[in-house]
Design a protein around this motif. Structure first.
Motif, PDB file in Angstrom:
ATOM      1  N   GLU A   8       0.822  -1.205   0.000  1.00  9.15           N
ATOM      2  CA  GLU A   8       0.000   0.000   0.000  1.00  9.15           C
ATOM      3  C   GLU A   8       0.858   1.258   0.000  1.00  9.15           C
ATOM      4  OE1 GLU A   8      -4.056  -1.436   2.328  1.00  9.15           O
ATOM      5  OE2 GLU A   8      -2.383  -0.618   3.482  1.00  9.15           O
ATOM      6  N   SER A   9       1.946   1.235   0.739  1.00  9.69           N
ATOM      7  CA  SER A   9       2.839   2.400   0.763  1.00  9.69           C
ATOM      8  C   SER A   9       3.425   2.667  -0.612  1.00  9.69           C
ATOM      9  CB  SER A   9       3.966   2.189   1.772  1.00  9.69           C
ATOM     10  OG  SER A   9       3.465   2.152   3.080  1.00  9.69           O
ATOM     11  N   ARG A  10       3.870   1.597  -1.268  1.00 13.35           N
ATOM     12  CA  ARG A  10       4.426   1.754  -2.620  1.00 13.35           C
ATOM     13  C   ARG A  10       3.369   2.274  -3.584  1.00 13.35           C
ATOM     14  NH1 ARG A  10       6.753  -3.238  -1.539  1.00 13.35           N
ATOM     15  NH2 ARG A  10       5.112  -4.238  -2.732  1.00 13.35           N
ATOM     16  N   GLN A  11       2.195   1.654  -3.554  1.00 12.92           N
ATOM     17  CA  GLN A  11       1.135   2.054  -4.479  1.00 12.92           C
ATOM     18  C   GLN A  11       0.688   3.486  -4.209  1.00 12.92           C
ATOM     19  OE1 GLN A  11      -2.366  -0.365  -4.268  1.00 12.92           O
ATOM     20  NE2 GLN A  11      -3.181   0.392  -6.201  1.00 12.92           N
ATOM     21  N   ARG A  12       0.559   3.843  -2.930  1.00 13.23           N
ATOM     22  CA  ARG A  12       0.142   5.203  -2.576  1.00 13.23           C
ATOM     23  C   ARG A  12       1.188   6.216  -3.049  1.00 13.23           C
ATOM     24  NH1 ARG A  12      -0.117   9.331   0.913  1.00 13.23           N
ATOM     25  NH2 ARG A  12      -2.131  10.000   1.690  1.00 13.23           N
ATOM     26  N   GLY A  13       2.462   5.879  -2.888  1.00  8.97           N
ATOM     27  CA  GLY A  13       3.524   6.767  -3.349  1.00  8.97           C
ATOM     28  C   GLY A  13       3.495   6.965  -4.853  1.00  8.97           C
ATOM     29  N   LYS A  14       3.284   5.890  -5.582  1.00  9.74           N
ATOM     30  CA  LYS A  14       3.200   5.986  -7.045  1.00  9.74           C
ATOM     31  C   LYS A  14       2.007   6.853  -7.459  1.00  9.74           C
ATOM     32  CE  LYS A  14       5.327   1.544  -8.077  1.00  9.74           C
ATOM     33  NZ  LYS A  14       5.100   0.173  -8.588  1.00  9.74           N
ATOM     34  N   LEU A  15       0.875   6.613  -6.806  1.00 14.53           N
ATOM     35  CA  LEU A  15      -0.312   7.401  -7.143  1.00 14.53           C
ATOM     36  C   LEU A  15      -0.125   8.872  -6.789  1.00 14.53           C
ATOM     37  CD1 LEU A  15      -3.087   4.950  -5.923  1.00 14.53           C
ATOM     38  CD2 LEU A  15      -2.623   5.609  -8.295  1.00 14.53           C
ATOM     39  N   ARG A  17       2.746  10.558  -6.695  1.00 15.58           N
ATOM     40  CA  ARG A  17       3.646  11.169  -7.685  1.00 15.58           C
ATOM     41  C   ARG A  17       2.931  11.399  -9.014  1.00 15.58           C
ATOM     42  NH1 ARG A  17       6.996   7.737  -4.874  1.00 15.58           N
ATOM     43  NH2 ARG A  17       6.767   6.032  -6.343  1.00 15.58           N
ATOM     44  N   LYS A  18       2.109  10.429  -9.416  1.00 22.29           N
ATOM     45  CA  LYS A  18       1.357  10.575 -10.666  1.00 22.29           C
ATOM     46  C   LYS A  18       0.376  11.752 -10.563  1.00 22.29           C
ATOM     47  CE  LYS A  18      -1.255   7.795 -13.938  1.00 22.29           C
ATOM     48  NZ  LYS A  18      -1.816   6.457 -14.223  1.00 22.29           N
ATOM     49  N   GLY A  19      -0.301  11.852  -9.430  1.00 20.12           N
ATOM     50  CA  GLY A  19      -1.228  12.957  -9.229  1.00 20.12           C
ATOM     51  C   GLY A  19      -0.522  14.295  -9.152  1.00 20.12           C
ATOM     52  N   ALA A  23      -1.151  17.402 -11.485  1.00 17.01           N
ATOM     53  CA  ALA A  23      -1.531  18.700 -10.910  1.00 17.01           C
ATOM     54  C   ALA A  23      -0.682  19.814 -11.503  1.00 17.01           C
ATOM     55  CB  ALA A  23      -1.363  18.678  -9.393  1.00 17.01           C
ATOM     56  N   LEU A  24       0.574  19.517 -11.787  1.00 17.94           N
ATOM     57  CA  LEU A  24       1.419  20.524 -12.435  1.00 17.94           C
ATOM     58  C   LEU A  24       0.893  20.876 -13.821  1.00 17.94           C
ATOM     59  CD1 LEU A  24       4.994  19.303 -11.421  1.00 17.94           C
ATOM     60  CD2 LEU A  24       3.729  21.259 -10.524  1.00 17.94           C
ATOM     61  N   ALA A  25       0.262  19.908 -14.474  1.00 18.88           N
ATOM     62  CA  ALA A  25      -0.291  20.136 -15.801  1.00 18.88           C
ATOM     63  C   ALA A  25      -1.759  20.557 -15.741  1.00 18.88           C
ATOM     64  CB  ALA A  25      -0.165  18.866 -16.641  1.00 18.88           C
ATOM     65  N   ASP A  26      -2.295  20.755 -14.537  1.00 16.52           N
ATOM     66  CA  ASP A  26      -3.702  21.128 -14.318  1.00 16.52           C
ATOM     67  C   ASP A  26      -4.674  20.141 -14.963  1.00 16.52           C
ATOM     68  OD1 ASP A  26      -3.163  23.347 -12.787  1.00 16.52           O
ATOM     69  OD2 ASP A  26      -3.007  24.676 -14.534  1.00 16.52           O
ATOM     70  N   ASN A  27      -4.359  18.866 -14.831  1.00 15.67           N
ATOM     71  CA  ASN A  27      -5.216  17.836 -15.405  1.00 15.67           C
ATOM     72  C   ASN A  27      -5.243  16.625 -14.475  1.00 15.67           C
ATOM     73  OD1 ASN A  27      -6.828  16.458 -17.171  1.00 15.67           O
ATOM     74  ND2 ASN A  27      -5.159  15.831 -18.518  1.00 15.67           N
ATOM     75  N   VAL A  28      -5.821  16.794 -13.273  1.00 10.07           N
ATOM     76  CA  VAL A  28      -5.806  15.730 -12.266  1.00 10.07           C
ATOM     77  C   VAL A  28      -6.964  14.765 -12.504  1.00 10.07           C
ATOM     78  CG1 VAL A  28      -5.917  15.212  -9.803  1.00 10.07           C
ATOM     79  CG2 VAL A  28      -4.761  17.266 -10.592  1.00 10.07           C
ATOM     80  N   ASP A  29      -6.647  13.488 -12.565  1.00  6.17           N
ATOM     81  CA  ASP A  29      -7.636  12.433 -12.739  1.00  6.17           C
ATOM     82  C   ASP A  29      -8.292  12.136 -11.388  1.00  6.17           C
ATOM     83  OD1 ASP A  29      -9.127  10.339 -13.656  1.00  6.17           O
ATOM     84  OD2 ASP A  29      -7.437   8.949 -13.870  1.00  6.17           O
ATOM     85  N   PRO A  30      -9.599  12.236 -11.250  1.00  6.53           N
ATOM     86  CA  PRO A  30     -10.253  11.975  -9.961  1.00  6.53           C
ATOM     87  C   PRO A  30     -10.123  10.523  -9.506  1.00  6.53           C
ATOM     88  CG  PRO A  30     -11.891  12.493 -11.652  1.00  6.53           C
ATOM     89  CD  PRO A  30     -10.545  12.698 -12.258  1.00  6.53           C
ATOM     90  N   ALA A  31      -9.864   9.613 -10.419  1.00  2.06           N
ATOM     91  CA  ALA A  31      -9.694   8.205 -10.043  1.00  2.06           C
ATOM     92  C   ALA A  31      -8.467   8.023  -9.154  1.00  2.06           C
ATOM     93  CB  ALA A  31      -9.576   7.337 -11.290  1.00  2.06           C
ATOM     94  N   ILE A  32      -7.433   8.817  -9.389  1.00  2.00           N
ATOM     95  CA  ILE A  32      -6.226   8.730  -8.559  1.00  2.00           C
ATOM     96  C   ILE A  32      -6.554   9.121  -7.126  1.00  2.00           C
ATOM     97  CG2 ILE A  32      -3.956   9.740  -8.157  1.00  2.00           C
ATOM     98  CD1 ILE A  32      -3.616   9.903 -11.179  1.00  2.00           C
TER      99      ILE A  32
END
Length: 107
Positions: A8-15, A17-19, A23-32
């Motif tokens: 869970e820690s690994r997956q949460r960290g990946k998610l 970073r992806k989010g 967010a830097l591109a102003d295009n956040v996926d709500p699924a994340i």
């Protein structure tokens, strides 16, 4: 209290970073965000169960100290030294369990 598994820690960290990149591109996926919230909720439930178990251990240790004190008070002269040692051991165990509860509650 949260209790994350390693996966869970690994997956949460990946998610996260992806989010962050999204967010830097102003295009956040709500699924994340939803996936992160599900992981957090599972970790919170697991943490609460562990905290309840720690409280149970602490309560048992308190009972052991009370029984050891009663044994010291009712022990014969020959048995008093052993009863006092049992009391000291029970008090040390109680301190360890209280420390674990405090650490879990404050983290």
């Amino acid at each position: 209290m949260y209790s994350y598994t390693r996966a869970e820690s690994r997956q949460r960290g990946k998610l996260f970073r992806k989010g962050f990149r999204q967010a830097l591109a102003d295009n956040v996926d709500p699924a994340i965000r939803q996936k992160i919230e599900r992981i957090d909720q599972a970790a919170a439930e697991r943490g609460q169960q562990e905290l309840n178990a720690l409280h149970g251990v602490r309560d048992g240790d308190r009972q052991s100290v009370a029984q050891a004190k009663a044994a010291v008070r009712t022990a014969s002269r020959e048995d008093k030294a052993a009863a006092r040692q049992a009391l000291r051991d029970a008090e040390q165990q109680l301190k360890r369990s209280e420390r674990a509860v405090n650490k879990a509650e404050n983290s």
